[in-house]
Design a protein around this motif. Structure first.
Motif, short mmCIF file in Angstrom:
data_model
loop_
_atom_site.label_atom_id
_atom_site.label_comp_id
_atom_site.label_asym_id
_atom_site.label_seq_id
_atom_site.Cartn_x
_atom_site.Cartn_y
_atom_site.Cartn_z
N THR A 1 0.84 -1.19 0.00
CA THR A 1 0.00 0.00 0.00
C THR A 1 0.88 1.24 0.00
OG1 THR A 1 -1.68 -1.19 1.27
CG2 THR A 1 -1.88 1.21 1.18
N TYR B 1 2.03 0.62 4.00
CA TYR B 1 1.90 -0.69 4.62
C TYR B 1 2.34 -1.76 3.62
CZ TYR B 1 -1.56 2.24 7.01
OH TYR B 1 -2.19 3.27 7.64
N GLU C 1 -10.22 -0.01 6.33
CA GLU C 1 -9.01 -0.82 6.22
C GLU C 1 -9.04 -1.77 5.03
OE1 GLU C 1 -8.10 -2.64 9.99
OE2 GLU C 1 -7.18 -0.78 10.69
N LYS D 1 -5.95 -1.35 3.15
CA LYS D 1 -4.76 -1.76 3.87
C LYS D 1 -4.57 -3.27 3.85
CE LYS D 1 -2.64 -1.14 8.45
NZ LYS D 1 -2.86 -0.57 9.81
#
Length: 269
Positions: free
Chosen positions: A159, A169, A199, A202
């Motif tokens: 990410t 990430y 998220e 993520k």
């Protein structure tokens, strides 16, 4: 007089003198996940299915601190068109999913939420020839690229900031067990909507029809190792995980953590 079974007769008359009989196809085991329970009954997810085997809803219960018993907390409901997931309603949150005419996922939008910053939040998807997600871009300036091995297992998600390319990430997954995954139960899904929408970008982890469950997971934050987790499993007769034990070590020296999940299944074939 003994009679040959019908299958034997067919083999005798269908095969030539030097021709071996064709192998009998072996069916791939299929199970629908019925429940997932967290360690010490901290939570429980109970899945409901339509007559066609599509997940219709999941009832969520959480442990009550006062008496230690599981109490109903919420229910998420799923809507399908052409056997593809198109809408999620989870309390005050609604999400819709869009596809190409060929059935590849192109977009997810949060159409209803109590968080003003995420009203009309969206994710755009790029997919490969097998309609597996290869890239996700959100409306807040982040994107995630996904790498897979030759069997289709996710080996890395990265990410970054869309404009600068700065790493935010990263997950690295390895040591797959060549068994079945709980995700194989989610027919009609190309993307997991079980978590928190903020998220999704993520942790876009969702693989069906690959070769099972990762035995190791390394998580990075801003390019540095944050944690390393190892997993061990037990399985049912069809090869689906019954238990998952996780052991996590944090790189900042703060210690270790353990966790476990237990799964049950229905309609195993």
């Amino acid at each position: 007089m003994k009679r040959l079974p019908l299958l034997s007769l067919l083999i005798v008359f269908a095969c030539g003198k030097n021709q071996a009989p064709a192998p009998i196809p072996v069916a791939t085991p299929v199970c629908n996940i019925s429940s997932e329970t967290g360690v010490n009954n901290t939570y429980k997810l109970e899945y409901l299915y339509s007559t066609s085997g599509l997940p219709e809803a999941v009832n969520v219960s959480v442990k009550n601190a006062a008496d230690g018993l599981l109490k109903p907390a919420s229910t998420a409901r799923y809507t399908y068109e052409n056997s593809r997931l198109v809408k999620v309603v989870d309390g005050a949150v609604e999400e819709v999913l869009e596809y190409t005419p060929a059935g590849a996922l192109t977009r997810l939008r949060v159409t209803k939420t109590v968080e003003p910053a995420y009203v009309n939040y969206s994710l755009s998807f790029e997919t490969d020839a097998n309609q597996r997600i290869t890239k996700v871009t959100d409306s807040m300036g982040k994107q995630t690229t996904i790498k897979r091995d030759t069997k289709g297992n996710i080996t890395q998600t990265l990410t970054t900031e869309t404009q600068t390319g700065k790493e935010l990430y990263r997950l690295e997954l390895s040591n797959y067990d060549n068994r079945k995954s709980v995700y194989d139960s989610f027919k009609g899904w190309q993307f997991s909507v079980l978590g928190y929408y903020a998220e999704y970008i993520k942790f876009p982890l969702f693989t069906t029809g690959a070769s099972g469950n990762a035995g190791k997971r390394i998580e990075y934050v801003a390019g540095k190792v944050y944690s390393e987790t190892t997993y061990t499993y037990t399985y049912n007769e069809s090869g689906f995980p019954l238990t998952e034990q996780a052991f996590t070590r944090f790189s900042d020296g703060s210690g270790v953590a353990t966790n476990s999940r237990t799964f049950t299944y229905v309609d195993c074939k």
